[in-house]
Design an enzyme around this catalytic site. Structure first.
Site, PDB file in Angstrom:
ATOM      1  N   CYS A   1    -125.740 -67.753 -47.184  1.00 30.49           N
ATOM      2  CA  CYS A   1    -125.031 -66.824 -48.081  1.00 30.49           C
ATOM      3  C   CYS A   1    -123.520 -67.012 -48.053  1.00 30.49           C
ATOM      4  O   CYS A   1    -122.819 -66.637 -48.991  1.00 30.49           O
ATOM      5  CB  CYS A   1    -125.357 -65.379 -47.719  1.00 30.49           C
ATOM      6  SG  CYS A   1    -127.077 -64.973 -47.977  1.00 30.49           S
TER       7      CYS A   1
ATOM      8  N   HIS B   1    -119.526 -60.586 -50.651  1.00 30.58           N
ATOM      9  CA  HIS B   1    -120.913 -61.025 -50.800  1.00 30.58           C
ATOM     10  C   HIS B   1    -121.769 -59.825 -51.199  1.00 30.58           C
ATOM     11  O   HIS B   1    -121.626 -58.739 -50.643  1.00 30.58           O
ATOM     12  CB  HIS B   1    -121.372 -61.610 -49.465  1.00 30.58           C
ATOM     13  CG  HIS B   1    -122.815 -61.994 -49.445  1.00 30.58           C
ATOM     14  ND1 HIS B   1    -123.413 -62.683 -50.477  1.00 30.58           N
ATOM     15  CD2 HIS B   1    -123.789 -61.782 -48.515  1.00 30.58           C
ATOM     16  CE1 HIS B   1    -124.687 -62.877 -50.181  1.00 30.58           C
ATOM     17  NE2 HIS B   1    -124.939 -62.340 -49.002  1.00 30.58           N
TER      18      HIS B   1
ATOM     19  N   ASN C   1    -129.308 -60.039 -53.823  1.00 28.35           N
ATOM     20  CA  ASN C   1    -128.540 -60.997 -53.023  1.00 28.35           C
ATOM     21  C   ASN C   1    -128.850 -62.419 -53.506  1.00 28.35           C
ATOM     22  O   ASN C   1    -129.950 -62.928 -53.276  1.00 28.35           O
ATOM     23  CB  ASN C   1    -128.926 -60.819 -51.547  1.00 28.35           C
ATOM     24  CG  ASN C   1    -128.178 -61.762 -50.623  1.00 28.35           C
ATOM     25  OD1 ASN C   1    -127.550 -62.721 -51.065  1.00 28.35           O
ATOM     26  ND2 ASN C   1    -128.258 -61.498 -49.337  1.00 28.35           N
TER      27      ASN C   1
HETATM   28  O1  UT7 Z   1    -126.817 -62.216 -46.682  1.00 28.47           O
HETATM   29  C1  UT7 Z   1    -127.382 -61.517 -45.639  1.00 28.47           C
HETATM   30  C2  UT7 Z   1    -128.816 -61.243 -45.991  1.00 28.47           C
HETATM   31  N1  UT7 Z   1    -129.401 -60.118 -45.367  1.00 28.47           N
HETATM   32  C3  UT7 Z   1    -128.949 -58.854 -45.484  1.00 28.47           C
HETATM   33  O2  UT7 Z   1    -127.941 -58.563 -46.033  1.00 28.47           O
HETATM   34  C4  UT7 Z   1    -129.794 -57.756 -44.854  1.00 28.47           C
HETATM   35  C5  UT7 Z   1    -128.955 -56.664 -44.263  1.00 28.47           C
HETATM   36  N2  UT7 Z   1    -129.795 -55.539 -43.924  1.00 28.47           N
HETATM   37  C6  UT7 Z   1    -130.138 -54.610 -44.831  1.00 28.47           C
HETATM   38  O3  UT7 Z   1    -129.724 -54.687 -45.964  1.00 28.47           O
HETATM   39  C7  UT7 Z   1    -130.999 -53.466 -44.389  1.00 28.47           C
HETATM   40  O4  UT7 Z   1    -131.196 -53.518 -42.984  1.00 28.47           O
HETATM   41  C8  UT7 Z   1    -132.375 -53.451 -45.104  1.00 28.47           C
HETATM   42  C9  UT7 Z   1    -132.193 -53.057 -46.562  1.00 28.47           C
HETATM   43  C10 UT7 Z   1    -133.051 -54.794 -45.014  1.00 28.47           C
HETATM   44  C11 UT7 Z   1    -133.289 -52.413 -44.454  1.00 28.47           C
HETATM   45  O5  UT7 Z   1    -132.661 -51.141 -44.484  1.00 28.47           O
HETATM   46  P1  UT7 Z   1    -132.656 -50.238 -43.170  1.00 28.47           P
HETATM   47  O6  UT7 Z   1    -131.981 -48.987 -43.515  1.00 28.47           O
HETATM   48  O7  UT7 Z   1    -132.086 -51.062 -42.057  1.00 28.47           O
HETATM   49  O8  UT7 Z   1    -134.193 -49.949 -42.964  1.00 28.47           O
HETATM   50  P2  UT7 Z   1    -135.127 -50.309 -41.733  1.00 28.47           P
HETATM   51  O9  UT7 Z   1    -135.338 -51.774 -41.608  1.00 28.47           O
HETATM   52  O10 UT7 Z   1    -134.668 -49.545 -40.535  1.00 28.47           O
HETATM   53  O11 UT7 Z   1    -136.482 -49.663 -42.198  1.00 28.47           O
HETATM   54  C12 UT7 Z   1    -136.666 -48.235 -42.294  1.00 28.47           C
HETATM   55  C13 UT7 Z   1    -138.093 -47.973 -42.687  1.00 28.47           C
HETATM   56  C14 UT7 Z   1    -139.114 -48.670 -41.815  1.00 28.47           C
HETATM   57  O12 UT7 Z   1    -140.202 -47.817 -41.649  1.00 28.47           O
HETATM   58  P3  UT7 Z   1    -140.416 -46.959 -40.297  1.00 28.47           P
HETATM   59  O13 UT7 Z   1    -140.468 -47.981 -39.203  1.00 28.47           O
HETATM   60  O14 UT7 Z   1    -139.192 -46.088 -40.219  1.00 28.47           O
HETATM   61  O15 UT7 Z   1    -141.677 -46.245 -40.541  1.00 28.47           O
HETATM   62  C15 UT7 Z   1    -139.517 -49.856 -42.653  1.00 28.47           C
HETATM   63  O16 UT7 Z   1    -140.830 -50.307 -42.356  1.00 28.47           O
HETATM   64  O17 UT7 Z   1    -138.320 -48.419 -44.019  1.00 28.47           O
HETATM   65  C16 UT7 Z   1    -139.461 -49.284 -44.038  1.00 28.47           C
HETATM   66  N3  UT7 Z   1    -139.261 -50.290 -45.071  1.00 28.47           N
HETATM   67  C17 UT7 Z   1    -139.537 -50.078 -46.365  1.00 28.47           C
HETATM   68  N4  UT7 Z   1    -140.050 -49.007 -47.001  1.00 28.47           N
HETATM   69  C18 UT7 Z   1    -140.204 -49.108 -48.331  1.00 28.47           C
HETATM   70  C19 UT7 Z   1    -138.742 -51.546 -44.932  1.00 28.47           C
HETATM   71  N5  UT7 Z   1    -138.694 -52.139 -46.130  1.00 28.47           N
HETATM   72  C20 UT7 Z   1    -139.180 -51.258 -47.025  1.00 28.47           C
HETATM   73  C21 UT7 Z   1    -139.371 -51.289 -48.422  1.00 28.47           C
HETATM   74  N6  UT7 Z   1    -139.877 -50.209 -49.022  1.00 28.47           N
HETATM   75  N7  UT7 Z   1    -139.058 -52.377 -49.159  1.00 28.47           N
END
Ligand code: UT7
Length: 331
Positions: free
Chosen positions: A117, A258, A288
């Site tokens: 990225c 980004h 992204n």
């Molecule tokens: O260029 C760099 C590329 N990568 C990035 O930029 C990623 C950076 N990270 C992020 O943008 C965020 O961490 C995410 C958007 C990927 C995730 O957001 P988060 O607030 O960190 O959520 P999380 O991973 O803590 O997940 C919270 C909950 C989980 O459920 P439990 O364990 O609380 O029951 C996940 O399983 O949300 C669940 N979850 C979803 N629910 C609905 C994860 N993905 C999804 C989804 N839809 N797509």
């Protein structure tokens, strides 16, 4: 001797987004997710996906043509093509070579840069060095990625985040010492290599029936860890790039970060002490797009009239590696 005043200037920009739109609603039908979850956690509403049968260079070609037209430079007069991508058309040769042929840019040397990225910042920095040292007089710098090709469409933690696209800039040389690329700063921390990666398809784990069955050719990510380090690192490197350029944050007219997640962008703006009206955000439309995200946002900002002559713009990016970078550019 060209002297210390020689600088790279951005002569033109262009971008290309594939026509196919995948909305959050479409993803609701594929994985256990919701438009609300995706919107609240990422700010993304839809993304573009490159049609089957097309490769990365197809997108890059259209972005490059627009940038060349904007710059008033012909492809045959290009000295170099540097393409940032982690989704090249082939494992070899580089997509820059494919693009060179499509453009018939016969005079140019061409190669890819892979910093995921953050790749566009790396490619920009390399091209800038070639120009400042007088080795070349101009360069086409492209950021183009088709991460849709690396997604597991059953993995809701990754498939909702990414999209395809290409952005390009044409750099020329200026001898008057005013404006242009004032600074570029690059960093990596390879201890995070497996925090965001594609496990198979490289020399360590080449493509086999088993790797395909195990979905090892798709993106694996610890999103929370990426989020945390991204905000901190982009702030730090932005401050370093500004310091090297001798520019204060109050002098920056526009930040083009980004486009990974709206929350990352808002947190970064907050830490930099810059209001959101000075920050370009288009993540809601494209998700992204990896190496394309900064040049696409730059091109859109220019075409929307958000960048004027003399404006100082801060670019920054973060991604797999981890690799990150920033650049300060005066238009
Ligand atoms: O260029 C760099 C590329 N990568 C990035 O930029 C990623 C950076 N990270 C992020 O943008 C965020 O961490 C995410 C958007 C990927 C995730 O957001 P988060 O607030 O960190 O959520 P999380 O991973 O803590 O997940 C919270 C909950 C989980 O459920 P439990 O364990 O609380 O029951 C996940 O399983 O949300 C669940 N979850 C979803 N629910 C609905 C994860 N993905 C999804 C989804 N839809 N797509």
């Amino acid at each position: 001797m060209s002297g210390a005043q020689r600088r790279s200037v951005i002569l033109g920009t262009g971008s290309e987004l594939p026509a196919k739109v995948v909305t959050n609603g479409d993803l609701e039908k594929m994985v256990d997710t919701s438009d609300e979850w995706i919107t609240v956690r990422t700010g993304i509403k839809e993304r573009r996906v490159l049609e089957e049968g097309k490769g990365n260079a197809d997108m890059a070609y259209h972005a490059a043509k627009r940038a060349l037209d904007d710059a008033g430079i012909k492809a045959k007069d290009l000295d170099a093509i540097i393409m940032a991508t982690c989704t090249a058309d082939y494992l070899m040769p580089s997509s820059a070579c494919v693009l060179e042929d499509m453009l018939e840019a016969r005079k140019a040397f061409s190669f890819d840069v892979n910093a995921a990225c953050s790749g566009f910042l790396n490619a920009l920095s390399v091209a800038d060095s070639f120009i400042r040292t007088g080795q070349i007089g101009n360069a086409l710098v492209v950021g183009s990625d088709a991460l849709s090709r690396l997604l597991n469409w059953q993995d809701r933690t990754t498939c909702i985040l990414f999209g395809d696209g290409a952005g390009a800039v044409v750099l020329g040389a200026s001898e008057n010492g005013h404006g242009g690329i004032l600074s570029t700063k690059l960093r990596t921390d390879g201890s995070y290599a497996k925090t965001l990666y594609v496990p198979a398809g490289g020399s360590l784990k080449p493509a086999r029936l088993e790797t395909v069955r195990n979905n090892e050719h798709t993106i694996t990510m610890n999103g929370k860890e990426v989020f945390k380090v991204a905000v901190r690192s982009m702030e730090e490197i932005s401050r370093q790039a500004l310091e090297e350029a001798g520019v204060k944050i109050e002098q920056v007219s526009l930040v083009i970060p980004h486009q990974a997640n709206r929350r990352i962008i808002v947190a970064l703006a907050d830490r930099l002490g810059i209001s959101m009206d000075k920050v370009v955000v288009n993540v809601e439309k494209y998700g992204n797009t990896s190496a394309a995200s900064v040049p696409v946002a730059l091109d859109e900002a220019r075409r929307q009239g958000r960048i004027h002559k003399g404006d100082i713009v801060l670019l920054n990016a973060f991604g797999a590696g981890f690799a990150w970078g920033a650049a300060v550019v005066q238009f």
